[in-house]
Motif scaffolding. Structure first.
Motif, PDB file in Angstrom:
ATOM      1  N   PHE A 103       0.825  -1.202   0.000  1.00 54.93           N
ATOM      2  CA  PHE A 103       0.000   0.000   0.000  1.00 54.93           C
ATOM      3  C   PHE A 103       0.866   1.261   0.000  1.00 54.93           C
ATOM      4  O   PHE A 103       0.634   2.189  -0.785  1.00 54.93           O
ATOM      5  CB  PHE A 103      -0.910   0.001   1.227  1.00 54.93           C
ATOM      6  N   GLY A 104       1.894   1.281   0.848  1.00 56.32           N
ATOM      7  CA  GLY A 104       2.785   2.437   0.865  1.00 56.32           C
ATOM      8  C   GLY A 104       3.554   2.598  -0.428  1.00 56.32           C
ATOM      9  O   GLY A 104       3.658   3.703  -0.975  1.00 56.32           O
ATOM     10  N   SER A 105       4.069   1.478  -0.947  1.00 56.35           N
ATOM     11  CA  SER A 105       4.854   1.527  -2.182  1.00 56.35           C
ATOM     12  C   SER A 105       4.015   1.979  -3.370  1.00 56.35           C
ATOM     13  O   SER A 105       4.462   2.787  -4.193  1.00 56.35           O
ATOM     14  CB  SER A 105       5.461   0.153  -2.477  1.00 56.35           C
ATOM     15  N   SER A 106       2.781   1.448  -3.476  1.00 60.91           N
ATOM     16  CA  SER A 106       1.935   1.819  -4.613  1.00 60.91           C
ATOM     17  C   SER A 106       1.508   3.282  -4.531  1.00 60.91           C
ATOM     18  O   SER A 106       1.415   3.957  -5.554  1.00 60.91           O
ATOM     19  CB  SER A 106       0.705   0.899  -4.686  1.00 60.91           C
ATOM     20  N   SER A 107       1.274   3.785  -3.315  1.00 57.10           N
ATOM     21  CA  SER A 107       0.923   5.194  -3.161  1.00 57.10           C
ATOM     22  C   SER A 107       2.062   6.086  -3.646  1.00 57.10           C
ATOM     23  O   SER A 107       1.844   7.069  -4.369  1.00 57.10           O
ATOM     24  CB  SER A 107       0.600   5.511  -1.693  1.00 57.10           C
ATOM     25  N   VAL A 108       3.293   5.740  -3.263  1.00 60.45           N
ATOM     26  CA  VAL A 108       4.460   6.500  -3.708  1.00 60.45           C
ATOM     27  C   VAL A 108       4.651   6.361  -5.221  1.00 60.45           C
ATOM     28  O   VAL A 108       4.927   7.345  -5.928  1.00 60.45           O
ATOM     29  CB  VAL A 108       5.730   6.027  -2.968  1.00 60.45           C
ATOM     30  N   TYR A 109       4.476   5.135  -5.734  1.00 63.00           N
ATOM     31  CA  TYR A 109       4.657   4.896  -7.167  1.00 63.00           C
ATOM     32  C   TYR A 109       3.690   5.738  -7.996  1.00 63.00           C
ATOM     33  O   TYR A 109       4.096   6.412  -8.953  1.00 63.00           O
ATOM     34  CB  TYR A 109       4.463   3.417  -7.474  1.00 63.00           C
ATOM     35  N   PHE A 110       2.402   5.690  -7.646  1.00 60.14           N
ATOM     36  CA  PHE A 110       1.413   6.469  -8.400  1.00 60.14           C
ATOM     37  C   PHE A 110       1.722   7.955  -8.328  1.00 60.14           C
ATOM     38  O   PHE A 110       1.627   8.665  -9.331  1.00 60.14           O
ATOM     39  CB  PHE A 110       0.004   6.210  -7.861  1.00 60.14           C
ATOM     40  N   ALA A 111       2.070   8.429  -7.141  1.00 64.29           N
ATOM     41  CA  ALA A 111       2.338   9.856  -6.973  1.00 64.29           C
ATOM     42  C   ALA A 111       3.518  10.303  -7.840  1.00 64.29           C
ATOM     43  O   ALA A 111       3.456  11.336  -8.522  1.00 64.29           O
ATOM     44  CB  ALA A 111       2.608  10.164  -5.504  1.00 64.29           C
ATOM     45  N   ILE A 112       4.603   9.524  -7.827  1.00 56.26           N
ATOM     46  CA  ILE A 112       5.786   9.886  -8.617  1.00 56.26           C
ATOM     47  C   ILE A 112       5.476   9.826 -10.111  1.00 56.26           C
ATOM     48  O   ILE A 112       5.814  10.741 -10.877  1.00 56.26           O
ATOM     49  CB  ILE A 112       6.968   8.959  -8.267  1.00 56.26           C
ATOM     50  N   LEU A 113       4.806   8.751 -10.543  1.00 57.00           N
ATOM     51  CA  LEU A 113       4.498   8.594 -11.966  1.00 57.00           C
ATOM     52  C   LEU A 113       3.590   9.711 -12.463  1.00 57.00           C
ATOM     53  O   LEU A 113       3.841  10.315 -13.521  1.00 57.00           O
ATOM     54  CB  LEU A 113       3.846   7.235 -12.214  1.00 57.00           C
ATOM     55  N   TRP A 114       2.532  10.012 -11.715  1.00 60.61           N
ATOM     56  CA  TRP A 114       1.607  11.063 -12.126  1.00 60.61           C
ATOM     57  C   TRP A 114       2.283  12.437 -12.107  1.00 60.61           C
ATOM     58  O   TRP A 114       2.054  13.258 -12.979  1.00 60.61           O
ATOM     59  CB  TRP A 114       0.374  11.078 -11.223  1.00 60.61           C
ATOM     60  N   TYR A 115       3.084  12.671 -11.069  1.00 59.08           N
ATOM     61  CA  TYR A 115       3.763  13.955 -10.954  1.00 59.08           C
ATOM     62  C   TYR A 115       4.680  14.188 -12.157  1.00 59.08           C
ATOM     63  O   TYR A 115       4.701  15.271 -12.751  1.00 59.08           O
ATOM     64  CB  TYR A 115       4.570  13.983  -9.660  1.00 59.08           C
ATOM     65  N   ILE A 116       5.423  13.139 -12.522  1.00 60.27           N
ATOM     66  CA  ILE A 116       6.322  13.255 -13.675  1.00 60.27           C
ATOM     67  C   ILE A 116       5.531  13.419 -14.969  1.00 60.27           C
ATOM     68  O   ILE A 116       5.878  14.223 -15.834  1.00 60.27           O
ATOM     69  CB  ILE A 116       7.249  12.022 -13.748  1.00 60.27           C
ATOM     70  N   ALA A 117       4.433  12.647 -15.122  1.00 56.28           N
ATOM     71  CA  ALA A 117       3.611  12.745 -16.330  1.00 56.28           C
ATOM     72  C   ALA A 117       3.008  14.136 -16.482  1.00 56.28           C
ATOM     73  O   ALA A 117       2.968  14.701 -17.584  1.00 56.28           O
ATOM     74  CB  ALA A 117       2.498  11.697 -16.297  1.00 56.28           C
ATOM     75  N   LEU A 118       2.545  14.713 -15.373  1.00 52.74           N
ATOM     76  CA  LEU A 118       1.924  16.037 -15.426  1.00 52.74           C
ATOM     77  C   LEU A 118       2.957  17.143 -15.638  1.00 52.74           C
ATOM     78  O   LEU A 118       2.677  18.123 -16.332  1.00 52.74           O
ATOM     79  CB  LEU A 118       1.141  16.293 -14.131  1.00 52.74           C
ATOM     80  N   LYS A 119       4.140  16.991 -15.061  1.00 52.16           N
ATOM     81  CA  LYS A 119       5.168  18.027 -15.179  1.00 52.16           C
ATOM     82  C   LYS A 119       5.905  17.968 -16.506  1.00 52.16           C
ATOM     83  O   LYS A 119       6.189  18.994 -17.126  1.00 52.16           O
ATOM     84  CB  LYS A 119       6.175  17.889 -14.029  1.00 52.16           C
TER      85      LYS A 119
END
Length: 408
Positions: A26-42
């Motif tokens: 749960f912790g790893s997937s939360s971090v993974y989604f956040a990093i991936l989305w942040y990079i995709a949006l930026k």
């Protein structure tokens, strides 16, 4: 293979284990989604998505062979606890550095790489530990239950990541990770093993042990064919897995709620696929189930690439979600039931290398290609090829059923 002793406390042991593993997830997937989305949006770049994929998978591949032999020779529970502690400490340290000093996407990639190292150790150790503490007759249901719980948490984590990323910022996702990792470590410490005395004789045994695992896997025709088809299939899964965020942004818009729904519908599907596995005490024809998963995924990917309303795309993302836990759980059970306990860690590390390690290699092609042509064409092509691979997989592996005995 050896089976876990039929002690009265096996259910509590498995309960602590599953809870710990899924807190980590749960912790790893939360971090993974956040990093991936942040990079995709930026960045809005296929090349950056490729770099994120490589950061998430390459360290995991590099450490996996060593992790496999460690899982076969050391205390698997302690190995998971140590790797989780290492990952948590470094993640929080780098996150603080990002927050106060260096606002760089490269630092986020470094966080993803550190987490990948931890996953490379935890995955083969966890897959090998489950049959060590579970009676063999319960393996199918416990694997299914693990997939079911994981899917439930993966249902929550993209929602949580989307809310935190949209309202509070990426730093608060790392706070959630600290809490879940600490809880997981405490729960894993409560697991009691029956084989406490399994230890390595000396460090010189590591490299021969790795070679022995590779030789064992690829000298057996059944395992060799299984691994080769797995690597081809997951190379074709890579675009839908790694480029879906970018595809949604380019095709339907960059709103965070769209990215959240993209993950949410896949996870709901995965929840149903896991539920199917959980309801079977003895899983029927596992090769047939994996084949259905491959073909169903291929059909879903091909249709997802056809121009259509967002809700239709989400529907087939949902169908592809049903297929993945069926593929993964059936593969894990097939190996757990037929490979000796003292080689499980190494075989699982090879499976992990091939199934996840193909992602960065494939993304070296798919990432830059996504900046040159529409992603929909990549999805359609890989989906159609995966359907063909599914039929070939069934024809080849079902014809080698008599070779299962050579794994013992």
């Amino acid at each position: 293979m050896e089976t876990a002793p039929q002690s009265t406390n096996w259910k509590s042991n498995v309960g602590y284990f599953l809870a710990a593993q899924n807190f980590f997830l749960f912790g790893s997937s939360s971090v993974y989604f956040a990093i991936l989305w942040y990079i995709a949006l930026k960045a809005s770049s296929g090349t950056w998505i490729m770099l994120a994929t490589m950061a998430t998978t390459l360290p995991q591949i590099l450490i996996s062979l060593w992790a496999g032999i460690w899982a076969d020779q050391y205390n698997r529970r302690k190995l998971i606890i140590l790797s989780s502690s290492f990952v948590t400490i470094f993640t929080i340290g780098l996150a603080l550095l990002y927050f106060f000093e260096v606002r760089s996407l490269w630092l986020l990639l470094l966080i993803a790489a550190i987490r990948s190292l931890g996953s490379g150790v935890q995955t083969p150790a966890g897959n090998a530990l489950l049959p060590e503490i579970t009676p063999k007759v319960e393996l199918s249901r416990m694997n299914g239950l693990n997939q079911f719980i994981s899917s439930m948490l993966l249902l929550i984590s993209p929602i949580l990541s989307g809310l935190i990323l949209g309202k509070l910022g990426i730093m608060f996702v790392f706070v959630v990770d600290l809490v879940t990792a600490t809880t997981g470590i405490i729960l894993m410490a409560l697991v009691r093993l029956h084989n406490q005395d399994r230890k390595v004789v000396g460090h010189s045994a590591v490299l021969p042990g790795i070679w022995d695992g590779i030789k064992y896997t690829f000298s057996r025709q059944y395992l060799r064919n299984f691994m080769l088809f797995t690597v081809v299939a997951f190379a074709l899964v890579a675009p839908s897995s790694q480029l879906s965020t970018l595809f949604v942004k380019r095709t339907f818009g960059s709103a965070v709620w769209r990215l959240t729904l993209n993950e949410l519908l896949w996870t709901i599907g995965a929840l149903l696929g896991s539920l199917y596995i959980t309801t079977h005490k003895k899983l029927p024809n596992k090769i047939r189930l994996i084949t259905i998963g491959f073909i169903g995924s291929g059909i879903s990917f091909a249709v997802m690439g056809i121009p259509e309303p967002f809700w239709v795309y989400l529907l087939f993302m949902f169908f592809s979600g049903i297929c993945m836990p069926i593929i993964q759980a059936s593969s894990n059970i097939l190996i757990q039931e037929n490979v000796p306990n003292d080689r499980l860690g190494r075989v699982f590390s090879i499976l992990q290398i091939l199934s996840t390690g193909i992602y960065p290699i494939a993304m070296l092609l798919y990432g830059p290609l996504a900046d040159q042509i529409a992603i929909k064409y990549i999805l359609i092509a890989t989906g159609l090829i995966l359907i063909v691979v599914g039929f070939m997989f069934y024809k080849r592996l079902s014809g080698l059923a008599d070779k299962l005995d050579e794994l013992k």
